[in-house]
Write a protein that holds these residues in place. Sequence first.
Motif, PDB file in Angstrom:
ATOM      1  N   ALA A 144       0.498  -0.982  -0.026  1.00  0.00           N
ATOM      2  CA  ALA A 144       0.388  -0.072  -0.152  1.00  0.00           C
ATOM      3  C   ALA A 144       1.144   1.397   0.119  1.00  0.00           C
ATOM      4  CB  ALA A 144      -1.056   0.047   1.297  1.00  0.00           C
ATOM      5  N   HIS A 145       1.912   1.189   0.175  1.00  0.00           N
ATOM      6  CA  HIS A 145       3.378   2.131   0.776  1.00  0.00           C
ATOM      7  C   HIS A 145       3.868   1.773  -0.790  1.00  0.00           C
ATOM      8  CE1 HIS A 145       0.540   3.777   2.776  1.00  0.00           C
ATOM      9  NE2 HIS A 145       0.132   2.514   3.706  1.00  0.00           N
ATOM     10  N   PRO A 146       3.903   2.057  -1.431  1.00  0.00           N
ATOM     11  CA  PRO A 146       5.521   1.393  -2.669  1.00  0.00           C
ATOM     12  C   PRO A 146       6.886   2.563  -2.443  1.00  0.00           C
ATOM     13  CG  PRO A 146       3.823   1.120  -3.707  1.00  0.00           C
ATOM     14  CD  PRO A 146       3.165   1.887  -3.055  1.00  0.00           C
ATOM     15  N   PRO A 147       7.808   2.150  -1.524  1.00  0.00           N
ATOM     16  CA  PRO A 147       8.666   2.365  -1.840  1.00  0.00           C
ATOM     17  C   PRO A 147       9.399   2.844  -2.999  1.00  0.00           C
ATOM     18  CG  PRO A 147       8.814   0.933  -0.163  1.00  0.00           C
ATOM     19  CD  PRO A 147       8.467   0.245  -0.947  1.00  0.00           C
ATOM     20  N   LEU A 148      10.069   3.960  -3.067  1.00  0.00           N
ATOM     21  CA  LEU A 148      10.485   4.260  -4.840  1.00  0.00           C
ATOM     22  C   LEU A 148      11.387   3.906  -4.879  1.00  0.00           C
ATOM     23  CD1 LEU A 148       9.236   7.927  -5.636  1.00  0.00           C
ATOM     24  CD2 LEU A 148       8.326   5.734  -5.936  1.00  0.00           C
ATOM     25  N   SER A 149      12.367   3.687  -3.980  1.00  0.00           N
ATOM     26  CA  SER A 149      13.602   2.298  -4.015  1.00  0.00           C
ATOM     27  C   SER A 149      13.488   1.461  -4.985  1.00  0.00           C
ATOM     28  CB  SER A 149      14.629   2.796  -2.642  1.00  0.00           C
ATOM     29  OG  SER A 149      13.787   2.051  -1.355  1.00  0.00           O
ATOM     30  N   GLN A 150      12.334   0.782  -4.059  1.00  0.00           N
ATOM     31  CA  GLN A 150      12.187  -0.445  -4.531  1.00  0.00           C
ATOM     32  C   GLN A 150      11.200  -0.500  -6.498  1.00  0.00           C
ATOM     33  OE1 GLN A 150       9.642  -3.047  -2.252  1.00  0.00           O
ATOM     34  NE2 GLN A 150      11.689  -3.167  -0.940  1.00  0.00           N
ATOM     35  N   VAL A 151      10.735   0.258  -6.482  1.00  0.00           N
ATOM     36  CA  VAL A 151      10.522   0.737  -8.160  1.00  0.00           C
ATOM     37  C   VAL A 151      11.583   1.030  -8.444  1.00  0.00           C
ATOM     38  CG1 VAL A 151       9.350   2.662  -9.089  1.00  0.00           C
ATOM     39  CG2 VAL A 151       8.269   1.688  -7.078  1.00  0.00           C
ATOM     40  N   ALA A 152      12.470   1.990  -8.946  1.00  0.00           N
ATOM     41  CA  ALA A 152      13.394   2.032  -8.932  1.00  0.00           C
ATOM     42  C   ALA A 152      14.875   1.105  -9.655  1.00  0.00           C
ATOM     43  CB  ALA A 152      15.049   2.965  -8.092  1.00  0.00           C
ATOM     44  N   MET A 153      15.246  -0.098  -8.569  1.00  0.00           N
ATOM     45  CA  MET A 153      15.494  -1.596  -8.543  1.00  0.00           C
ATOM     46  C   MET A 153      14.696  -2.104  -9.872  1.00  0.00           C
ATOM     47  SD  MET A 153      16.143  -2.083  -4.294  1.00  0.00           S
ATOM     48  CE  MET A 153      17.289  -4.119  -4.712  1.00  0.00           C
ATOM     49  N   GLU A 154      13.648  -2.091  -9.329  1.00  0.00           N
ATOM     50  CA  GLU A 154      12.373  -2.738 -10.762  1.00  0.00           C
ATOM     51  C   GLU A 154      12.953  -2.566 -11.757  1.00  0.00           C
ATOM     52  OE1 GLU A 154       8.295  -4.394 -10.178  1.00  0.00           O
ATOM     53  OE2 GLU A 154       8.800  -2.224  -9.751  1.00  0.00           O
ATOM     54  N   LEU A 155      12.642  -1.150 -12.058  1.00  0.00           N
ATOM     55  CA  LEU A 155      13.110  -0.453 -12.917  1.00  0.00           C
ATOM     56  C   LEU A 155      15.105  -1.364 -13.767  1.00  0.00           C
ATOM     57  CD1 LEU A 155      12.022   3.541 -12.977  1.00  0.00           C
ATOM     58  CD2 LEU A 155      10.841   1.501 -14.818  1.00  0.00           C
ATOM     59  N   ASN A 156      15.578  -1.254 -12.654  1.00  0.00           N
ATOM     60  CA  ASN A 156      17.427  -1.891 -13.013  1.00  0.00           C
ATOM     61  C   ASN A 156      16.994  -3.090 -14.202  1.00  0.00           C
ATOM     62  OD1 ASN A 156      20.024  -1.082 -13.134  1.00  0.00           O
ATOM     63  ND2 ASN A 156      19.407  -2.831 -12.443  1.00  0.00           N
ATOM     64  N   GLY A 157      16.243  -3.928 -13.319  1.00  0.00           N
ATOM     65  CA  GLY A 157      16.451  -5.137 -13.455  1.00  0.00           C
ATOM     66  C   GLY A 157      17.407  -5.672 -12.953  1.00  0.00           C
ATOM     67  N   LYS A 158      16.736  -7.422 -12.451  1.00  0.00           N
ATOM     68  CA  LYS A 158      17.356  -8.044 -12.243  1.00  0.00           C
ATOM     69  C   LYS A 158      17.279  -9.587 -12.783  1.00  0.00           C
ATOM     70  CE  LYS A 158      13.681  -9.767  -9.005  1.00  0.00           C
ATOM     71  NZ  LYS A 158      13.318 -10.020  -7.700  1.00  0.00           N
ATOM     72  N   ALA A 159      18.107 -10.912 -12.275  1.00  0.00           N
ATOM     73  CA  ALA A 159      18.452 -11.591 -12.851  1.00  0.00           C
ATOM     74  C   ALA A 159      17.889 -13.116 -11.870  1.00  0.00           C
ATOM     75  CB  ALA A 159      20.172 -12.468 -12.512  1.00  0.00           C
ATOM     76  N   LEU A 160      16.986 -13.719 -12.864  1.00  0.00           N
ATOM     77  CA  LEU A 160      15.771 -14.321 -12.104  1.00  0.00           C
ATOM     78  C   LEU A 160      16.565 -15.746 -12.740  1.00  0.00           C
ATOM     79  CD1 LEU A 160      12.553 -13.508 -14.350  1.00  0.00           C
ATOM     80  CD2 LEU A 160      13.300 -13.346 -11.955  1.00  0.00           C
ATOM     81  N   ALA A 161      17.736 -16.249 -13.028  1.00  0.00           N
ATOM     82  CA  ALA A 161      18.064 -17.261 -12.908  1.00  0.00           C
ATOM     83  C   ALA A 161      19.828 -16.588 -13.362  1.00  0.00           C
ATOM     84  CB  ALA A 161      18.128 -18.492 -14.291  1.00  0.00           C
ATOM     85  N   ASP A 162      20.289 -17.704 -12.209  1.00  0.00           N
ATOM     86  CA  ASP A 162      22.072 -17.278 -12.617  1.00  0.00           C
ATOM     87  C   ASP A 162      22.492 -16.838 -14.961  1.00  0.00           C
ATOM     88  OD1 ASP A 162      22.145 -17.823  -9.940  1.00  0.00           O
ATOM     89  OD2 ASP A 162      23.150 -20.210 -10.606  1.00  0.00           O
ATOM     90  N   LEU A 163      23.697 -16.465 -14.814  1.00  0.00           N
ATOM     91  CA  LEU A 163      23.878 -15.358 -15.537  1.00  0.00           C
ATOM     92  C   LEU A 163      25.483 -15.718 -16.178  1.00  0.00           C
ATOM     93  CD1 LEU A 163      21.615 -13.030 -16.135  1.00  0.00           C
ATOM     94  CD2 LEU A 163      21.094 -15.121 -16.892  1.00  0.00           C
ATOM     95  N   LYS A 164      25.646 -15.702 -16.892  1.00  0.00           N
ATOM     96  CA  LYS A 164      27.366 -16.158 -17.107  1.00  0.00           C
ATOM     97  C   LYS A 164      27.742 -15.216 -18.920  1.00  0.00           C
ATOM     98  CE  LYS A 164      31.421 -19.061 -17.319  1.00  0.00           C
ATOM     99  NZ  LYS A 164      32.251 -20.381 -17.671  1.00  0.00           N
ATOM    100  N   ASP A 165      28.568 -14.393 -18.692  1.00  0.00           N
ATOM    101  CA  ASP A 165      28.737 -13.555 -20.028  1.00  0.00           C
ATOM    102  C   ASP A 165      30.529 -14.548 -20.193  1.00  0.00           C
ATOM    103  OD1 ASP A 165      30.270 -12.325 -21.453  1.00  0.00           O
ATOM    104  OD2 ASP A 165      30.511 -10.607 -20.517  1.00  0.00           O
ATOM    105  N   ASP A 166      30.438 -15.379 -21.206  1.00  0.00           N
ATOM    106  CA  ASP A 166      31.303 -16.240 -21.688  1.00  0.00           C
ATOM    107  C   ASP A 166      32.523 -15.652 -21.978  1.00  0.00           C
ATOM    108  OD1 ASP A 166      29.027 -18.316 -20.962  1.00  0.00           O
ATOM    109  OD2 ASP A 166      28.412 -18.453 -23.437  1.00  0.00           O
ATOM    110  N   ALA A 167      32.391 -14.535 -22.385  1.00  0.00           N
ATOM    111  CA  ALA A 167      33.589 -13.730 -22.599  1.00  0.00           C
ATOM    112  C   ALA A 167      34.042 -12.901 -22.098  1.00  0.00           C
ATOM    113  CB  ALA A 167      33.678 -12.099 -24.019  1.00  0.00           C
ATOM    114  N   THR A 168      34.033 -12.855 -20.528  1.00  0.00           N
ATOM    115  CA  THR A 168      34.077 -12.325 -19.243  1.00  0.00           C
ATOM    116  C   THR A 168      34.143 -13.389 -18.179  1.00  0.00           C
ATOM    117  OG1 THR A 168      32.580 -11.163 -18.280  1.00  0.00           O
ATOM    118  CG2 THR A 168      34.174  -9.458 -19.782  1.00  0.00           C
ATOM    119  N   GLY A 169      33.539 -14.002 -18.087  1.00  0.00           N
ATOM    120  CA  GLY A 169      33.745 -15.125 -16.643  1.00  0.00           C
ATOM    121  C   GLY A 169      32.745 -14.482 -15.783  1.00  0.00           C
TER     122      GLY A 169
END
Length: 862
Positions: free
Chosen positions: A525-550
């Motif tokens: 009922a009172h969404p913290p805008l810091s959490q909204v900002a983190m949502e806009l940034n995005g997150k991983a839902l599974a482990d991700l790997k960059d093959d070029a850098t490891g």
Amino acid sequence: MTNGWIDIKNTDMMLIMGGNPAENHPCGFKWAMEAKRNRNAKLISVDPRFTRTSATADLFVQIRAGTDIAFLGGLIRYAIENNRIAKEYLVNYTNAAFIVKEGFKLPDDGLYSGFNAASGSYDKSTWNYEEGGDLSGKTDATPTSAHATPAPPASAASGQANPQTPSQPGAPAPPPALPPNVAYDLTLQHPRCVFQLMKQQYSRYTPETVERITGIPKDQYLKAVDLFTSVRKDGDMKKVATIIYAVGWTQHTFGTQIIRTAAMIQLLLGNVGRAGGGVNALRGHSNIQGATDMAGLYDSLPGYLKGPVPDDKDLATFLKRTTPTSSKPSPWDSMNYYANTPKFMVSLLKSFYGDAATKENGFGFDYLPKPGQDCSWTHIWDDMYNDKIKGMFAFGMNGVMIGPDTNKNINALKKADWLVVGEIYEDETSEFWRAPGITAEEQKKINTTVYRLPCAGFAEKDGSMTNSARWVTWKYAAVPPPGQARLDQDIIAQIFLRVRDLYKKDGGKFPGPILNLNWAYADAAHPPLSQVAMELNGKALADLKDDATGQVIKAGQQLPGFAWLKDDGTTTCGNWIYSGMWTEAGSQIQRRGTEDPSGMGVYPNWAWSWPANRRVLYNRASCNTAGKPWDPDRKQIWWSESASKWVGNDVPDFKPDSNPKDHMGPFIMNAEGIGRLFAPIGVLADGPFPEHYEPIESPIKNPLHPEQSNNPLVKKFKTPFDKFGSPEEYSIVCTTYRLTEQYHYWTKNNPMNVQLIPEPFVEIPVELADEKGIRGTDKIKVISARGTYIAKAFVTRRLKPMMIDGKKTYQIGLPIHQGFRGIGEDEGRNARTPANLLTPAVTDPNAHTPESKGFLVKVEKA
């Protein structure tokens, strides 16, 4: 802005049109003054009025409101004729060498090829590149003039079926696509190459023609264009110029094309991507940029992804329509970054709908609305007036004052069933029924229920703001909201939660988008805008790997940036251009580092700039084709042979390891990889080159093509309020503007601001005042075909009569701020009429912005 506020200090030349930053952006304008003081930069002010910006200029020229394309088109002509162009930049970083399809026609008669008078729209199939290879030094055996009317396609002439006709009746024809292998001529001599077509287009914009249209005397005009193009005198590539504008350009029925013309000039002169250069829009509010980034426009999604339409039957169809494929000369390379649209879109849908967005259901694509009609601002009010819209939420948006055509908006609200207004003051929209002229008896007949919700002011809430320079900066609440006032996000959240509960309890039509909306905040009922900002940034839902850098990103971790986004549902991101602003390292937008190693005002550790903390967009263009800066004293990025990558003082807006020998274009968001002098199919509604059209209300016919005086794509509404004035009755050009002492429609509630500007006024030229027998402080009426504005006369020499196509023409100006709410400093002696009673409800066909900056009125003593 392609660049930023502080970067203006790096320029050598400023052209300021359609804006008055000395008064409307005084804090930002200090950087223009720094450029003058420290670099001896020159400033050209082009404005209908002599403003405080004009007072600081090296050269001021007065222009008739609404004739900016004529001025800028003549500048293009002058630059080409005098060889003040950036040849290497032009050939390699723009589509100047690209060859356009045969059959394309320039608008000598005011119409490009493909215009359909019945539908009022264009078939853009000829607005395309020709397929082929290197035609350098070759020309057509029988060249077709781009000024001639093209012959109909052979299939149409012979009665054969058009190859693009759909096989099934009723199925939409596939849109024409850009060819993957574009024909080109590096000598720029082919008659259908973009450069030659552009040269033909603006050959008509002679200084004499510009004078007829704009009212600027030929000698003054030549001084202005000579001064601006002097940065390329004798082939010099070190100097750089910037173009600065505001809503004086956007609020026209051809506003998008004015800005396009500025972009073309900067490409022609090689000023885009460079420190001190670019095309820089001055936003009128602290977060206008952020609002559009977050899809404040009805036809876009966050991050400027295209909005769905009814023909998008599923996600795959949508992605096929909106994901561009590369279109370039085969030896060149194009990053074509919007090829990543599937990654951006799927991550956005996962952010919207969480676990309910699966591969099997198209990641919830069907939950999105797919409007089949124009839902822009003026259409909303027209639909309300025509009983198609019965209710409105108006949060921080004073629609009655904003207009256009205040009377129409008031009468539309009279027909609504309900209106919810979230504001900090009683405004004209929530009290529309108290507008001047509405009697007590009429008020009794208005059945609109108005709910007024007290909101928090800007200083009473935290969150981020995105300024004109694309800097996303976190701010903190100074004081709590007073009384029963609530935070905006709390009001929205609590309405949503109650609606969702009703759906859970009673069901309803199409419940999926409501019941499956992802609402994973710590306090629903009172969404913290810091959490909204983190949502806009995005997150991983599974482990991700960059093959070029490891590098590995664990499930649940914040993403480092948009390069990590996936189209398989393993990432979320509420806005791809904001990815990187709140990472595992913390909030980048709360940073306050004051280091500036380059001395150019980059400040890489102060807040965060989208995209990827880049401060100057397309900065690969700051270097020549070999990867060396055009100006070694203003180095932004450069190619490092030892590191085999692009390095520098800014984040490279480019593929980091793309060797200059690969000839990858610096304009990575375009399918072609280069800057567009010619806007091909699918870019603009009303023409691939800007053309001068008169405002809908004009004192003259268009000298270029009198039979097609206005933009042919402008739509006129049909209510009794949609009236237009003729120059025979309304002969004075009127424009509107803001004052330093007032902030739009808010500060008229603040005693200190009201004491500074206690009542409205109208600026009128001395000569007009003498003709009408008007003296300063006399009360006058400004009358358009739509309404009457009453205020005191401010007689001034800052506006002068002009000769427009041989006709003496006056211009007047009036501030927008005062209305019928706020502190009544002169109660009973002030008509309290809104300025937008006067303006017409006609809009630009691309951005849908109303034409508030140039319309016709007459003036009378009150």
